[in-house]
Design an enzyme around this catalytic site. Structure first.
Site, short mmCIF file in Angstrom:
data_model
loop_
_atom_site.label_atom_id
_atom_site.label_comp_id
_atom_site.label_asym_id
_atom_site.label_seq_id
_atom_site.Cartn_x
_atom_site.Cartn_y
_atom_site.Cartn_z
N ASP A 1 -11.88 5.76 -6.64
CA ASP A 1 -12.88 5.72 -7.67
C ASP A 1 -12.36 5.68 -8.91
O ASP A 1 -11.30 6.18 -9.12
CB ASP A 1 -13.81 6.90 -7.42
CG ASP A 1 -15.26 7.17 -8.20
OD1 ASP A 1 -15.52 5.97 -8.87
OD2 ASP A 1 -16.08 7.81 -8.06
N CYS B 1 -20.79 12.48 22.54
CA CYS B 1 -19.75 12.52 21.38
C CYS B 1 -18.30 12.68 21.99
O CYS B 1 -17.99 13.63 22.68
CB CYS B 1 -20.06 13.65 20.36
SG CYS B 1 -18.82 13.24 18.85
N HIS C 1 -16.17 16.36 14.02
CA HIS C 1 -17.35 15.81 14.43
C HIS C 1 -18.20 14.99 13.60
O HIS C 1 -18.84 14.24 13.94
CB HIS C 1 -18.07 17.01 15.14
CG HIS C 1 -19.64 16.67 15.37
ND1 HIS C 1 -19.97 16.02 16.49
CD2 HIS C 1 -20.79 16.88 14.75
CE1 HIS C 1 -20.97 15.85 16.64
NE2 HIS C 1 -21.53 16.25 15.85
N ASP D 1 -20.23 5.71 1.00
CA ASP D 1 -19.31 6.87 0.79
C ASP D 1 -20.05 8.16 0.64
O ASP D 1 -21.02 8.05 -0.17
CB ASP D 1 -18.16 6.74 0.03
CG ASP D 1 -18.48 7.18 -1.51
OD1 ASP D 1 -17.97 8.23 -1.92
OD2 ASP D 1 -19.11 6.31 -2.20
N CYS E 1 -16.73 18.33 20.77
CA CYS E 1 -17.73 18.32 21.56
C CYS E 1 -16.99 18.14 23.12
O CYS E 1 -17.78 18.65 23.99
CB CYS E 1 -18.55 16.79 21.40
SG CYS E 1 -19.72 17.25 19.88
N CYS F 1 -15.48 13.52 20.08
CA CYS F 1 -15.01 14.33 19.04
C CYS F 1 -14.40 15.31 19.74
O CYS F 1 -14.83 15.81 21.07
CB CYS F 1 -15.45 14.63 17.93
SG CYS F 1 -16.76 15.92 18.08
#
Length: 372
Positions: free
Chosen positions: A92, A304, A335, A266, A309, A306
């Site tokens: 940015d 999920c 997650h 984003d 999880c 991740c």
């Protein structure tokens, strides 16, 4: 060396499935980019970010110029090497942070004079200086320097701000060092006024950029008005360039943006939420501090992949936040980013199979059903 480019692979209504090619690899779109403002995605290692499916991370000119300094980053091999992220980095321009964080700001045609929010030191940020800093950071995608228009604001205030940003966009383009595999995006401004948005889009396409961002939305105008502006802006932007909606947003915002032709997003929301015990799931948003999770042995979000999880229970995550253990923030941030990336992957697949509308409806129905 790979040229910076965008390939449009499929469409489904206004929704687009594409691919960005760059000097630092490729990224599939629609894409959600993880925010790593100061050279790190908070509470995550680079390996953990990669494991979520993230292909692009963000850095920020304002924060990195103040600490540790752009020249220092350059001397350490650039942000890719310093942050262990060989993939695509978008930076940015710093304009938003100058307006929202810096002290004693003074803006004129040349740029902005401000004092650091960290130590009060004085700095002068111009389009040329912003682009030079982003070059020193070795950003794959450089953003043009713009003024972030306040909201609400009058028509005349928005018009003056937008036109200043367009003059700064031209200077940003002139200052950009063109290299194979690197790109620069212009930023469409104009508030909630369709004619000003159209004027801005025309000015930027006349200058010519590798991609086009849409700024000044999700700042208080509400989702309905944001979507109305996207309906105005997106048809005015080149089909063969990526479109980036800055600072957005909720999963529902993402689905609505994709439906209107946005390729890149984003937002700090998934990472910030992860540090405050809020989890995005297929059944809506959970607050893991709530007592109802204290004895819940189920995974947070079945299916999920991740670590939180796959290896842990809701009860354990609840315990970590109640005990103020940093592992809770680490697991839940991973997650949430994984959830956002799975949402994007599902959207890409749905666009390819011409089923995006059905995908969006089914996803929203899952959120509405809530927890079992």
């Amino acid at each position: 060396m790979t040229s910076f480019g965008f390939s449009l692979l499929a469409t489904n209504g206004a929704a687009r499935r594409g691919r960005i090619a760059s000097a630092h690899g490729t990224a599939e779109t629609p894409a959600f980019m993880a925010v790593g403002t100061a050279g790190t995605v908070k509470a995550m290692t680079a390996d953990a970010v990669r494991a979520t499916g993230t292909e692009i991370v963000l850095g920020n000119t304002y924060h990195l110029m103040l600490r540790p300094g752009a020249e220092r980053v350059a001397s350490l091999g650039g942000l890719h090497r310093m942050a262990d992220w060989p993939g695509i980095i978008l930076t940015d321009s710093g304009g938003f942070q100058v307006m929202s964080l810096a002290k004693l700001r003074k803006l004129d045609e040349v740029g902005v004079i401000f004092r650091s929010h960290i130590d009060g030191s004085a700095h002068h940020l111009t389009p040329e200086r912003s682009i030079a800093i982003q070059h020193a950071l070795d950003a794959t995608i450089t953003m043009a320097f713009d003024e972030c228009t306040k909201f609400p604001a009058t028509y005349d205030e928005v018009a003056a701000s937008m036109r200043l940003s367009m003059r700064w966009a031209a200077r940003s383009r002139d200052a950009f060092a063109r290299r194979d595999g690197y790109g620069q995006f212009g930023i469409v401004q104009g508030g909630i006024f369709p004619d000003l948005r159209a004027e801005s889009a025309a000015a930027l396409t006349d200058i010519g950029f590798e991609g086009y961002a849409i700024g000044g939305l999700a700042v208080g105008e509400g989702q309905t008005r944001m979507f109305e502006m996207l309906d105005v802006i997106n048809p005015l932007l080149p089909d063969h360039r990526p479109r980036y909606l800055m600072g957005v947003g909720t999963p529902d915002d993402l689905l609505g943006g994709i439906a209107r032709g946005i390729d890149m997003f984003d937002c700090v929301m998934p990472t910030r939420a992860g540090r405050t015990a809020r989890a995005f799931t297929a059944r809506g948003i959970f607050n893991l501090r709530n007592a109802r999770f204290a004895d819940d042995a189920r995974p947070l979000d079945p299916g999920c992949p991740c670590l939180g999880c796959a290896r842990h229970s809701r009860a354990y995550l609840h315990h970590l936040f109640r005990a103020e253990e940093m592992l809770g923030s680490m697991l839940l941030t991973a997650h949430n980013l994984t959830y956002y990336q799975r949402l994007m992957a599902g959207a890409r697949c749905a666009i390819e199979t011409q089923t995006f509308e059905e995908y969006a409806v089914a996803t929203r129905e899952g959120w509405a059903r809530g927890d079992d």
